[in-house]
Motif scaffolding. Structure first.
Motif, PDB file in Angstrom:
ATOM      1  N   SER A   5       0.851 -50.398  12.668  1.00 31.35           N
ATOM      2  CA  SER A   5       0.372 -50.809  13.989  1.00 31.35           C
ATOM      3  C   SER A   5       0.424 -49.649  14.965  1.00 31.35           C
ATOM      4  O   SER A   5      -0.530 -49.416  15.720  1.00 31.35           O
ATOM      5  CB  SER A   5       1.232 -51.947  14.535  1.00 31.35           C
ATOM      6  N   LEU A  42      -1.481 -52.894  21.902  1.00 30.41           N
ATOM      7  CA  LEU A  42      -1.095 -53.088  20.499  1.00 30.41           C
ATOM      8  C   LEU A  42       0.310 -52.540  20.257  1.00 30.41           C
ATOM      9  O   LEU A  42       1.115 -53.163  19.556  1.00 30.41           O
ATOM     10  CB  LEU A  42      -2.115 -52.417  19.581  1.00 30.41           C
ATOM     11  N   VAL A  45       2.814 -55.073  21.641  1.00 29.95           N
ATOM     12  CA  VAL A  45       2.970 -56.272  20.818  1.00 29.95           C
ATOM     13  C   VAL A  45       3.747 -55.943  19.545  1.00 29.95           C
ATOM     14  O   VAL A  45       4.641 -56.682  19.133  1.00 29.95           O
ATOM     15  CB  VAL A  45       1.590 -56.875  20.480  1.00 29.95           C
ATOM     16  N   ALA A  46       3.427 -54.777  18.928  1.00 25.83           N
ATOM     17  CA  ALA A  46       4.122 -54.429  17.686  1.00 25.83           C
ATOM     18  C   ALA A  46       5.607 -54.217  17.949  1.00 25.83           C
ATOM     19  O   ALA A  46       6.453 -54.683  17.185  1.00 25.83           O
ATOM     20  CB  ALA A  46       3.496 -53.171  17.087  1.00 25.83           C
ATOM     21  N   SER A  48       7.368 -55.504  20.314  1.00 29.82           N
ATOM     22  CA  SER A  48       8.065 -56.717  20.741  1.00 29.82           C
ATOM     23  C   SER A  48       8.704 -57.418  19.551  1.00 29.82           C
ATOM     24  O   SER A  48       9.585 -58.253  19.718  1.00 29.82           O
ATOM     25  CB  SER A  48       7.104 -57.668  21.452  1.00 29.82           C
ATOM     26  N   LYS A  49       8.271 -57.069  18.343  1.00 30.60           N
ATOM     27  CA  LYS A  49       8.924 -57.606  17.138  1.00 30.60           C
ATOM     28  C   LYS A  49      10.353 -57.119  17.027  1.00 30.60           C
ATOM     29  O   LYS A  49      11.215 -57.815  16.522  1.00 30.60           O
ATOM     30  CB  LYS A  49       8.157 -57.133  15.906  1.00 30.60           C
ATOM     31  N   MET A  53      10.949 -60.033  23.622  1.00 28.67           N
ATOM     32  CA  MET A  53       9.672 -60.548  24.120  1.00 28.67           C
ATOM     33  C   MET A  53       9.132 -59.807  25.334  1.00 28.67           C
ATOM     34  O   MET A  53       8.026 -60.084  25.777  1.00 28.67           O
ATOM     35  CB  MET A  53       9.817 -62.030  24.483  1.00 28.67           C
ATOM     36  N   GLN A  56       5.558 -58.462  25.150  1.00 25.09           N
ATOM     37  CA  GLN A  56       4.407 -59.358  25.299  1.00 25.09           C
ATOM     38  C   GLN A  56       4.190 -59.746  26.747  1.00 25.09           C
ATOM     39  O   GLN A  56       3.053 -59.921  27.189  1.00 25.09           O
ATOM     40  CB  GLN A  56       4.610 -60.603  24.441  1.00 25.09           C
TER      41      GLN A  56
ATOM     42  N   TYR B  48      -3.038 -59.181  16.668  1.00 25.79           N
ATOM     43  CA  TYR B  48      -1.994 -59.795  17.491  1.00 25.79           C
ATOM     44  C   TYR B  48      -1.509 -61.088  16.848  1.00 25.79           C
ATOM     45  O   TYR B  48      -0.309 -61.354  16.809  1.00 25.79           O
ATOM     46  CB  TYR B  48      -2.515 -60.099  18.897  1.00 25.79           C
ATOM     47  N   LEU B  51       0.668 -60.346  14.050  1.00 26.65           N
ATOM     48  CA  LEU B  51       1.981 -59.855  14.490  1.00 26.65           C
ATOM     49  C   LEU B  51       2.777 -60.954  15.197  1.00 26.65           C
ATOM     50  O   LEU B  51       3.752 -60.665  15.881  1.00 26.65           O
ATOM     51  CB  LEU B  51       1.803 -58.665  15.434  1.00 26.65           C
ATOM     52  N   GLU B  52       2.326 -62.189  15.077  1.00 28.73           N
ATOM     53  CA  GLU B  52       2.994 -63.344  15.658  1.00 28.73           C
ATOM     54  C   GLU B  52       3.046 -63.307  17.178  1.00 28.73           C
ATOM     55  O   GLU B  52       4.035 -63.691  17.790  1.00 28.73           O
ATOM     56  CB  GLU B  52       4.391 -63.515  15.061  1.00 28.73           C
ATOM     57  N   ALA B  53       1.958 -62.805  17.786  1.00 27.75           N
ATOM     58  CA  ALA B  53       1.795 -62.914  19.233  1.00 27.75           C
ATOM     59  C   ALA B  53       0.549 -63.755  19.462  1.00 27.75           C
ATOM     60  O   ALA B  53      -0.463 -63.263  19.943  1.00 27.75           O
ATOM     61  CB  ALA B  53       1.674 -61.541  19.866  1.00 27.75           C
ATOM     62  N   ALA B 130       9.076 -63.786  16.357  1.00 26.92           N
ATOM     63  CA  ALA B 130       8.931 -64.938  15.470  1.00 26.92           C
ATOM     64  C   ALA B 130      10.012 -65.975  15.771  1.00 26.92           C
ATOM     65  O   ALA B 130       9.750 -67.183  15.812  1.00 26.92           O
ATOM     66  CB  ALA B 130       9.013 -64.497  14.016  1.00 26.92           C
TER      67      ALA B 130
END
Lengths: 97, 180
Positions: A5, A42, A45-46, A48-49, A53, A56, B48, B51-53, B130
Motif C-alpha cells: 500500500s 491511501l 488508511v494503510a 490506520s491498521k 483509527m 481514517q 480502502y 484495507l477494512e476502511a 478491523a
C-alpha cells in the motif's frame, strides 16, 4: 499488504507530481493535485491498521479540504478564463515581472 | 499472510490504479484525463474496502469520484475546454527533465526505505481498524473519534467549508464593474 500500500501510494504521488510539473493546462494540474491527495489518503488508511483509527479520521479532513480547494481553485480558474480566454499557464504570467 | 485471492485482487487493483494514473497524466484532452482519474479513484476505493476502511471507501466514491470530479468536468464543459488545445499541453524538455529527476528521487526514497523494518505485516481481519469495525461498526468506528477527540477540528472544518463556499461565489461571479 502494508508495504505494498505504501509503495503504491508513493508511486501514485510521484505520478501526480510529474503531472503537475509537465502539464500546462491549469485544470489538469488541479486534477494532478487531487491525485496526490488521494495517494496520501491511501497512506493514512494503510497506517490506520497499525496505529489506530486517527488515520481514517484524518482522511475525512483531507477530503473536506480537497473539496474546498477544488471549489475555490475552479472559481479562480473561471475568473482567469474570463479575463484571458485561456487556462494555459504559459499565457498566465502576470507575476513574472 | 493474507490468502491468495486477497493478494491477487490487491495487486490487480493496485496495478489498474497505476495504469490509470499514467494514462491520466498523458492524455491530451482534459475530459479523457478526468475520466481516467475517476478510474484511479474507484480502484483506490476498492483498496480502502480491502484495507477494512469501508466507510472511507464509500466516501471516496461519493465525494471524490462523485462530487469533486463532477465539478471538474462541469468547469471543463462551462469553459468549453473539451477539445485538446492546439498548443502542445505537455511542457518542453526542461519540464520533462525536472519531472523525471523528481520521479527518480521519490522512487529512490521508496527503494531506500523499503529495506527498513516495517510495522508488523497485517492479516485481513486483524489490526486496530478491523477491531474497531467489529466493536463499533464501519461508520461508528470513524464517527467515535471524529466526534470526541477531533470535535474541535470537525467544527473548524465546517467554517473552512463556509469560507470556501463564500469565496467561490465571490471569485466566480461577474463583477458589476465589468458590466458597466
Amino acid at each position: 499488504m502494508l508495504a505494498e500500500s505504501l509503495a503504491l501510494s508513493a508511486v501514485l504521488f510521484s505520478i501526480g507530481a510529474i503531472g503537475v510539473l509537465t502539464r500546462r493546462n491549469a485544470i489538469v494540474i488541479f486534477m494532478c493535485v487531487e491525485l496526490m491527495l488521494n495517494a496520501v489518503n491511501l497512506t493514512f488508511v494503510a497506517l490506520s491498521k497499525v496505529y489506530g483509527m486517527a488515520g481514517q479520521v484524518f482522511v475525512i479532513f483531507v477530503m473536506t479540504v480537497a473539496a474546498a480547494e477544488a471549489a475555490v481553485g475552479l472559481a479562480i480558474i473561471i475568473a482567469i478564463f474570463r479575463h484571458k480566454q485561456t487556462v494555459n499557464l504559459e499565457n498566465i504570467n502576470l507575476l513574472k515581472g | 499472510m493474507p490468502n491468495f485471492f486477497y493478494q491477487v485482487n490487491f495487486y490487480l487493483f493496485g496495478l489498474i490504479a497505476i495504469g490509470s494514473a499514467i494514462a491520466f497524466v498523458t492524455r491530451r484532452s482534459p475530459v479523457a484525463a478526468a475520466l481516467w482519474l475517476v478510474n484511479t479513484m474507484f480502484c483506490l476505493a476498492v483498496l480502502y474496502v480491502m484495507l477494512e476502511a469501508q466507510f472511507i471507501g464509500v466516501i471516496q466514491v461519493l465525494v471524490y469520484a462523485g462530487a469533486i470530479m463532477v465539478v471538474f468536468l462541469f468547469v471543463v464543459m462551462l469553459l468549453n475546454l473539451g477539445e485538446p488545445s492546439e498548443i502542445a499541453d505537455i511542457r518542453g524538455k526542461w519540464g520533462k527533465l525536472v519531472a523525471a529527476l523528481l520521479g527518480i528521487v521519490l522512487l529512490a526514497q521508496v527503494a531506500a526505505l523499503s529495506g527498513k523494518r516495517m510495522p508488523e505485516p497485517f492479516i485481513p481481519g486483524t489490526g486496530y481498524d478491523a477491531q474497531a469495525v467489529r466493536d463499533l461498526g464501519a461508520v461508528g468506528s470513524v464517527a467515535q473519534p471524529l466526534f470526541n477527540e477531533y470535535l474541535l477540528a470537525f467544527e473548524l472544518t465546517s467554517i473552512l467549508l463556509l469560507v470556501a463556499i463564500v469565496g467561490a461565489v465571490v471569485i466566480g461571479r461577474r463583477r458589476q464593474i465589468d458590466a458597466r
